[in-house]
Write an enzyme that holds these catalytic residues in place. Structure first.
Site, PDB file in Angstrom:
ATOM      1  N   GLU A 153       0.791  -1.227   0.000  1.00 24.52           N
ATOM      2  CA  GLU A 153       0.000   0.000   0.000  1.00 24.52           C
ATOM      3  C   GLU A 153       0.830   1.286   0.000  1.00 24.52           C
ATOM      4  O   GLU A 153       0.439   2.274   0.622  1.00 24.52           O
ATOM      5  CB  GLU A 153      -0.912  -0.005   1.234  1.00 24.52           C
ATOM      6  CG  GLU A 153      -0.197   0.199   2.585  1.00 24.52           C
ATOM      7  CD  GLU A 153       0.115  -1.074   3.342  1.00 24.52           C
ATOM      8  OE1 GLU A 153       0.171  -2.138   2.692  1.00 24.52           O
ATOM      9  OE2 GLU A 153       0.291  -1.018   4.567  1.00 24.52           O
ATOM     10  N   GLU A 195      -5.616  -2.506  -0.570  1.00 24.11           N
ATOM     11  CA  GLU A 195      -4.523  -1.523  -0.605  1.00 24.11           C
ATOM     12  C   GLU A 195      -5.064  -0.096  -0.537  1.00 24.11           C
ATOM     13  O   GLU A 195      -4.482   0.767   0.128  1.00 24.11           O
ATOM     14  CB  GLU A 195      -3.679  -1.712  -1.865  1.00 24.11           C
ATOM     15  CG  GLU A 195      -3.099  -3.106  -2.037  1.00 24.11           C
ATOM     16  CD  GLU A 195      -2.474  -3.675  -0.779  1.00 24.11           C
ATOM     17  OE1 GLU A 195      -1.874  -2.929   0.016  1.00 24.11           O
ATOM     18  OE2 GLU A 195      -2.599  -4.891  -0.568  1.00 24.11           O
TER      19      GLU A 195
END
Length: 953
Positions: A321, A355
């Site tokens: 992420e 994410e």
């Protein structure tokens, strides 16, 4: 980090059954031993220290900003890079030493100067604490006074790594067959320090300005947009970032191409290698929609000016992420409308949502330290489902959540020594071990429980409060509890105890409750009792939870309202008086199975539920149907209910057409099959399974149906697998025919049928067919297809075919990717005795070569992981003796832990104990079923026999 799927890092002491359970997980179908939960942290290290110095940085200085300049010649595959970092730092307490992190960097030169420009630059000396990775700077007779600000300049050199961690080298083959190189990053949790010296802890936020020198034929991307005024050919400079954690910094130097779009005033791009542009559309459109749904749900806008997603050819994690530049395995971002499956489509949506959710939970609001990993991963696990549900409500995605994460969490949490969600760690090796089903699956399940118990309205407002109060800062669990408590007050929602008391009973102690529901059929009350659930019913524990409760009854089977109507407030038991139910009606506790616990009923209520399922299964919510199957399997095999209760309830399956219940049933049947496949009475067991599956196999068939509900494609694949496992003749012949048509005349297998057709078609395949599929794997450029074929090839039951297949894992001349080599064995040894013995024999001859495979995780060796995993499939003395021969051969080698023998013995003992406790009652019951015992419903048996006849002839 993504993924669940992933443990997705797997501690190799596999809980018995985890392999099978994870196969039932849809959204998180990772390759067996990589599927250690999807996990963003590939870089586990297992160092230990005798003396316990703190691994935390001293707090006497803090970073304000970083100016990072890197130079790379990655375009020719060169690994060396040069770096300069200028850290603007503030002195909090007077000190003579400045400490930052560095990993695998060298040739440091450093100087420091006051930030106000006064004084000259002072040359610094340094020492390196290699164990703690502390780079300590000091100068003779110099102290740094509190409340002063300094510019620390460090020049250094490093090498791009080849284990998919830190600043690393990735390669791929282009459309002309040429090898291409790129440099990319994977910093979570402690690898930013490999790219540049830094304060590498999540709470030490700072502004980052990145500049990269590279070949002019390559491009560079990072968290922020390019600063065009400061960039030129071969030099890419980026705008200064917001205050962020070091592990979220990212940059990629490559020849990637992109698609772009804009929604919600946010430009988004999807990057990947040339030749895959046509596969970017699904990720781009889904990413735009998911971001809009998330920012709308939180009522907090995305904090950066752009959002990119990039597909990386070599990627040990599932996804990562990085703020403004998320990175993914190719198979979790690229979707081909011609031959990608509904699984791939769904995985891309859920992993992208995971994410994107991190852009708020973890990125905008950091965690104070890794001890609170669940505080970002739990939310990402929840929103990978909730955001997709908001974007694509017709998918009914929470059925896959229930079949995957929720079940995985329950299995992991049954260990009496399981860790709590909040768990103190310091060292990188300890941090790495937190990426497990507790941080992901359990935390997601617990958060979803409170979202329903307290109402979505209160929960949603609580998250808004949390994000607003802590943005650009770092938080712990108390900040979350306070924010939700404030939301309850703002919404005038009465709570029966403090939010902190209730939620911390789930975050600060390990384990999961078992609720025992006993009805008084005379006065209509129910008694609900709680205790810690373990697979050993004699285990005693004093743990108690604040448990939300609700229920549906037969006369009012309304499962929509999931708010808690009652609570067990940290108390052992409670009598509930307001149950409006007749004594001949069933009661179901935990509507939609939204709350996180197991439930056992008294014998009569189980019978009422079973009778109702057999006659009108649709009256009970599909997730409740699924949970009854899952719970009863655990209760039957832990001697809490008779096996007959489970086996009789399963006879409703001819009327079941939903995914979550079939996934649960598949898990049970697969587990039974693992133990009973060598039994003299095995055919009687298969007769029973055939009776359960035939009607739905007849309904779903082996052809894809255009326009059907999303999950029907999942259910079809499960039903095909169960039918072929049972030996339903038409199943084996129809799947084999589809595979044969591909081999003989190039007739494509419909994308959504590839998984069951390849697997079941290979079970009785000749060498020509096997070799065709093997070569298809070697030559495929589609990573999702490669993973599917890696799994399917293990379904073969020919010893010579499997011997060829396992040997490919160490054949460096073939086209397997590095991270694929240690995923070959698991599909082989998990599919039955032939494969298990082939895998053991292979390792006996090749264990040193196999042990030297680069795990890409920097931690648990694949040889060790596979031997421990294999022990979970040992069910007879011959298999046990063979595996012991292998254990004796590798014992004491550098590849395996000293605990190997204990781990193997524990798994084998568990299997033998299972057989001695469960074989006889199961075989006795299925025998009576086959013989038409009057204890069984005559109508069920009649249906079963008719269907059986229809399928066998």
């Amino acid at each position: 980090h993504a993924s669940n799927n992933m443990a997705r890092v797997l501690v190799p002491l596999l809980v018995l059954f985890v392999a099978t359970i994870s196969q039932a997980s849809v959204v998180r179908q990772f390759p067996p031993l990589e599927g250690r939960q999807l996990l963003e942290n590939p870089n586990q290290r297992l160092e230990t220290r005798a003396d316990e110095e703190t691994y935390r940085l001293p707090n006497n200085t803090e970073p304000i900003s970083y100016d990072v300049v890197l130079s790379t010649n990655v375009h020719i595959g060169e690994t060396g890079f040069n770096g300069t970092v200028i850290i603007t730092l503030e002195v909090i307490e007077t000190t003579s030493t400045i400490v930052v992190h560095a990993r695998q960097l060298s040739n440091f030169t450093a100087s420091i100067q006051q930030a106000n420009g006064q004084g000259t630059a002072i040359k610094l000396d340094y020492t390196l604490d290699a164990d703690r990775e502390f780079l300590k700077f000091h100068a003779t007779d110099v102290t740094f006074a509190a409340d002063t600000t300094w510019l620390l300049t460090i020049n250094y050199q490093g090498n791009l790594r080849t284990d998919n961690g830190g600043f690393y080298l990735s390669t791929y083959t282009d459309e002309q067959g040429a090898t291409k190189y790129l440099a990319t990053t994977q910093f979570e949790s402690t690898d930013a320090r490999h790219a540049f010296p830094c304060y590498d802890e999540p709470a030490k936020r700072a502004n980052f300005t990145i500049t990269i020198h590279h070949d002019a034929s390559y491009n560079a991307i990072s968290n922020m947009p390019v600063n065009t005024e400061k960039s030129s050919a071969g030099i890419t400079s980026f705008n200064t970032s917001v205050k962020m954690s070091s592990y979220l910094v990212a940059f990629i130097v490559s020849e990637f191409v992109y698609s772009e779009g804009e929604l919600n005033n946010l430009p988004q791009r999807v990057f990947s290698r040339k030749g895959t542009e046509h596969e970017q559309e699904w990720a781009l459109t889904t990413g735009m929609l998911v971001e809009k749904r998330l920012s709308g749900y939180f009522d907090v806008p995305f904090a950066l000016p752009k959002l990119d997603q990039a597909a990386i050819p070599d990627f040990a994690a599932g996804a990562m992420e990085n703020w403004g530049l998320a990175t993914y395995r190719e198979e979790y971002l690229l979707y081909n409308t011609e031959n990608s499956t509904v699984n791939t489509q769904t995985n891309i949506a859920t992993i992208e949502a995971h994410e994107d959710a991190h852009m708020w939970f973890g990125d905008l609001v950091a965690i104070e330290f890794w001890s609170y990993l669940w505080l970002k991963e739990g939310f990402a696990t929840l929103f990978e489902n909730l955001a997709v549900d908001l974007a694509y409500p017709e998918w009914d995605i929470f059925q896959t959540f229930h079949a995957g994460s929720y079940q995985n969490a329950l299995v992991t949490d049954a260990n009496p020594n399981v860790r709590p969600m909040t768990y103190f760690v310091e060292k990188p090796s300890e941090i790495a071990l937190l990426y497990d089903n507790i941080a992901y699956a359990k935390a997601g399940s617990v958060l979803d429980m409170w979202r329903n118990a307290l109402t979505n309205k209160v929960f949603q407002r609580g998250l808004h409060n949390y994000l607003e109060a802590n943005k650009f800062s770092a938080a712990n669990e108390t900040h979350l509890f306070d924010a939700i408590a404030l939301a309850a007050r703002e919404e005038n929602f009465a709570v029966e105890a403090t939010i902190g008391e209730m939620m911390s009973s789930w975050t600060r102690q390990g384990g999961v409750p078992l609720l025992t529901v006993t009805r008084n059929y005379d006065n209509g009350t129910i008694t609900v009792k709680q205790e810690q659930y373990t697979n050993d019913k004699s285990y005693e524990s004093s743990k108690l939870w604040y448990v939300p409760i609700n229920f549906a009854v037969q006369s009012n089977p309304d499962f929509r309202d999931t708010i808690a109507s009652h609570y067990l407030l940290n108390q052992k038991e409670k009598i509930i008086n307001d149950v409006k139910s007749d004594k001949e009606e069933w009661i179901t506790v935990n509507k939609q199975s939204k709350y996180y616990y197991r439930i056992n009923y008294d014998e009569k209520n189980w019978q009422l539920l079973t009778d109702s399922l057999i006659s009108r299964p649709h009256k009970i919510h599909p997730r409740n149907r699924a949970q009854m199957i899952s719970d009863l399997y655990r209760f039957a095999t832990s001697d809490r209910v008779p096996h007959a209760t489970l086996l009789q309830l399963l006879t409703y399956l001819p009327k079941e057409d939903q995914y979550a219940p079939w996934s649960a049933a598949n898990t049970v049947i697969t587990l039974f099959n693992r133990y009973l496949s060598g039994d003299q009475q095995y055919n009687t067991f298969l007769f029973y399974v055939t009776a359960l599956v035939s009607e739905q196999y007849d309904k779903f068939g082996v052809n894809d149906v255009h326009g059907e509900q999303h999950l029907a494609k999942y259910t079809r694949n499960v039903v095909i697998n169960v039918a072929c496992l049972a030996g339903v003749t038409s199943c084996l012949s129809e799947t084999k025919a589809k595979l044969q048509a591909l081999v003989d005349s190039g007739t494509p297998i419909e994308a959504n049928l590839q998984t069951p057709v390849y697997c079941n078609g290979l079970k009785e395949a000749d060498d020509k067919t096997f070799n065709f599929v093997f070569e298809k794997l070697m030559n495929s450029n589609d990573q999702a297809e490669r993973r599917l074929l890696i799994s399917a090839l293990g379904c073969a039951q020919s010893q010579s075919q499997l011997e060829k297949y396992v040997a490919s894992s160490i054949d460096q001349s073939n086209k397997l990717r590095t991270q694929e080599r240690y995923t070959i064995l698991s599909p082989v040894y998990s599919r039955g005795e032939v494969g298990l013995l082939v895998a053991i024999e292979f390792l006996l001859k090749n264990w040193q070569t196999y042990g030297n495979l680069n795990a890409g995780f920097g931690g648990v060796n694949p040889l060790y992981s596979d031997i421990v995993s294999m022990s979970a499939y040992v069910v007879n003395d011959n298999q046990k003796a063979k595996l012991q021969e292998l254990v004796d051969a590798v014992k004491g080698s550098e590849f395996v832990a000293a605990t190997l023998q204990d781990s193997v013995d524990a798994n084998i003992k568990a299997n033998m104990d299972w057989l001695s406790a469960n074989r006889e009652p199961i075989i006795t019951w299925v025998n009576s079923f086959r013989n038409g015992s009057p204890a069984l419903s005559a109508s069920i048996l009649a249906i079963a026999l008719c269907l059986l006849a229809a399928k066998l002839f």
